[in-house]
Write an enzyme that holds these catalytic residues in place. Sequence first.
Site, PDB file in Angstrom:
ATOM      1  N   TYR A 112      -0.172 -54.855   8.760  1.00  0.00           N
ATOM      2  CA  TYR A 112      -1.147 -55.421   9.689  1.00  0.00           C
ATOM      3  C   TYR A 112      -2.453 -55.625   8.944  1.00  0.00           C
ATOM      4  O   TYR A 112      -2.913 -54.729   8.243  1.00  0.00           O
ATOM      5  CB  TYR A 112      -1.368 -54.481  10.876  1.00  0.00           C
ATOM      6  CG  TYR A 112      -2.342 -55.004  11.907  1.00  0.00           C
ATOM      7  CD1 TYR A 112      -2.036 -56.111  12.695  1.00  0.00           C
ATOM      8  CD2 TYR A 112      -3.573 -54.390  12.102  1.00  0.00           C
ATOM      9  CE1 TYR A 112      -2.930 -56.588  13.641  1.00  0.00           C
ATOM     10  CE2 TYR A 112      -4.480 -54.853  13.053  1.00  0.00           C
ATOM     11  CZ  TYR A 112      -4.151 -55.960  13.820  1.00  0.00           C
ATOM     12  OH  TYR A 112      -5.042 -56.432  14.758  1.00  0.00           O
ATOM     13  N   ASP A 172      -5.340 -54.251   0.895  1.00  0.00           N
ATOM     14  CA  ASP A 172      -5.989 -53.994   2.184  1.00  0.00           C
ATOM     15  C   ASP A 172      -6.068 -52.489   2.427  1.00  0.00           C
ATOM     16  O   ASP A 172      -5.100 -51.856   2.816  1.00  0.00           O
ATOM     17  CB  ASP A 172      -5.214 -54.700   3.302  1.00  0.00           C
ATOM     18  CG  ASP A 172      -5.893 -54.526   4.665  1.00  0.00           C
ATOM     19  OD1 ASP A 172      -6.941 -53.851   4.726  1.00  0.00           O
ATOM     20  OD2 ASP A 172      -5.354 -55.062   5.650  1.00  0.00           O
ATOM     21  N   LYS A 211     -12.705 -49.164   9.082  1.00  0.00           N
ATOM     22  CA  LYS A 211     -12.470 -47.854   9.703  1.00  0.00           C
ATOM     23  C   LYS A 211     -13.401 -46.750   9.169  1.00  0.00           C
ATOM     24  O   LYS A 211     -14.550 -46.698   9.575  1.00  0.00           O
ATOM     25  CB  LYS A 211     -10.991 -47.507   9.606  1.00  0.00           C
ATOM     26  CG  LYS A 211     -10.174 -48.577  10.373  1.00  0.00           C
ATOM     27  CD  LYS A 211      -8.756 -48.247  10.687  1.00  0.00           C
ATOM     28  CE  LYS A 211      -8.182 -49.271  11.651  1.00  0.00           C
ATOM     29  NZ  LYS A 211      -7.217 -50.199  11.115  1.00  0.00           N
TER      30      LYS A 211
END
Length: 438
Positions: A153, A248, A276
């Site tokens: 994702y 990522d 995050k």
Amino acid sequence: MSATQAQVKPERKRSREIFEKAEKVLVGGVNSPVRAFRSVGGEPLIIERGSGQYLYDADGNPLLDYVCSWGAMLLGHAHPAVTKAIAEQAGRGTSFGVTTELELELATLITKAIPFLEKVRFVSSGTEATMSAVRLARGVTKRDLIIKFEGCYHGHADSFLSQAGSGLATLGIAECPGVPQALAALTINVPYNDLAGVEKVFSEQKEKIAAVIVEPIAANMGVVLPKEGFLQGLRELTKKHGALLIIDEVITGFRLQNGSAQTLLGVQGDLTTMGKIIGGGVPVAAYGGSAELMNNVAPLGPVYQAGTLAGNPLAMSAGIATLKELAKPGIYENIAANAKKLVHGLKNALAGAGIAAQVNSIGSLSTVFFAPEPVADYTGAKRSDTKVYARYFREMLNRGIFLAPSQFEAAFVSANHTPADIDRTIATAQEVLKSLAA
Ligand SMILES: *Cc1c(COP(=O)(O)O)cnc(C)c1O
């Protein structure tokens, strides 16, 4: 409070009332799909506040939190240093639309911790970071195709919404309406850990691939570790064919050590995305790489990317306070020790209940897959019995333990979880898993 003493099925009257009202004005009552708990059933939580490793719902019920805002809260909720930094900055103003010294400070903390990032650009979400990194890769290579991996994702930008993990995996959305076919055709999906598959695509498409984007540790189809040589193989193939490697690290950045997972895994991407943790629970994300590459971004180069609230002072303050805490000795060792204890206990509890399952883990990340075979890719992850996961989730929640409301996510141990919390979690899991096996 021991597992057996825990109140089963706490009352959530006020939470229910709030959610019912929210459904009228917010799509599905939420602002991000997995929060609706659709795949696990049960009622979505309404949270009023968080403190350390605990969340408190609108009815005042405490929840031991293993979601940690999908990994952002590595230091737990309302960490005093982070809260103080945000409050102090709020008193000085919340957005100026021009540069502050705070941006320099956070960029310096990041580039010191990850020396191969010479320059970074701050954005406000992981989605923006990956989207911008792909634009930069396309702009620099003057090529259009990208390779991504099934079950990974990278946020919700158009190019990433096929065979993707996280909420798309949860809701079973393989292709997303609204993504133009012409754009979707530019993304090539390969199974995670399938280096030969990537090699094949390169041999067919040769000079058309702008970039390969990968989660160095996949954590959005549940946790799936890279096989030995997989990431190194991607590094070699991209180099050989003049494509860029985008790593990522929106989940893994600053999660396993004070810096990048790439260092641990022995690989180095051309571009790195983060999010995050680096915002400490306030919207911050970033992409970065060598100065040479990053200088192609406006205003130095022609690849345009901007943001009204990018580098926002409140968000920068939270990020700076977070990274300073994470630089203190012993933090990661402590988290890893607690996470290891949890994984060990869960494996025993599963074996004790006679349930065939896989527990994939690294550092603070773990996932229990209710699958008989090892899980090394999205096909394997999807073999997990999501109905059993849903029951496990609900029964744990009834006993005050909040796991991810989807099979295809990770459990996150924070710096606040104590050995006693882990013991309680294991004891509760033992009880729940036994009841599931019965
Ligand atoms: C969460 C995540 C994103 C998206 O970040 P948002 O802030 O939700 O847009 C991208 N990549 C990875 C690996 C993620 O875990």
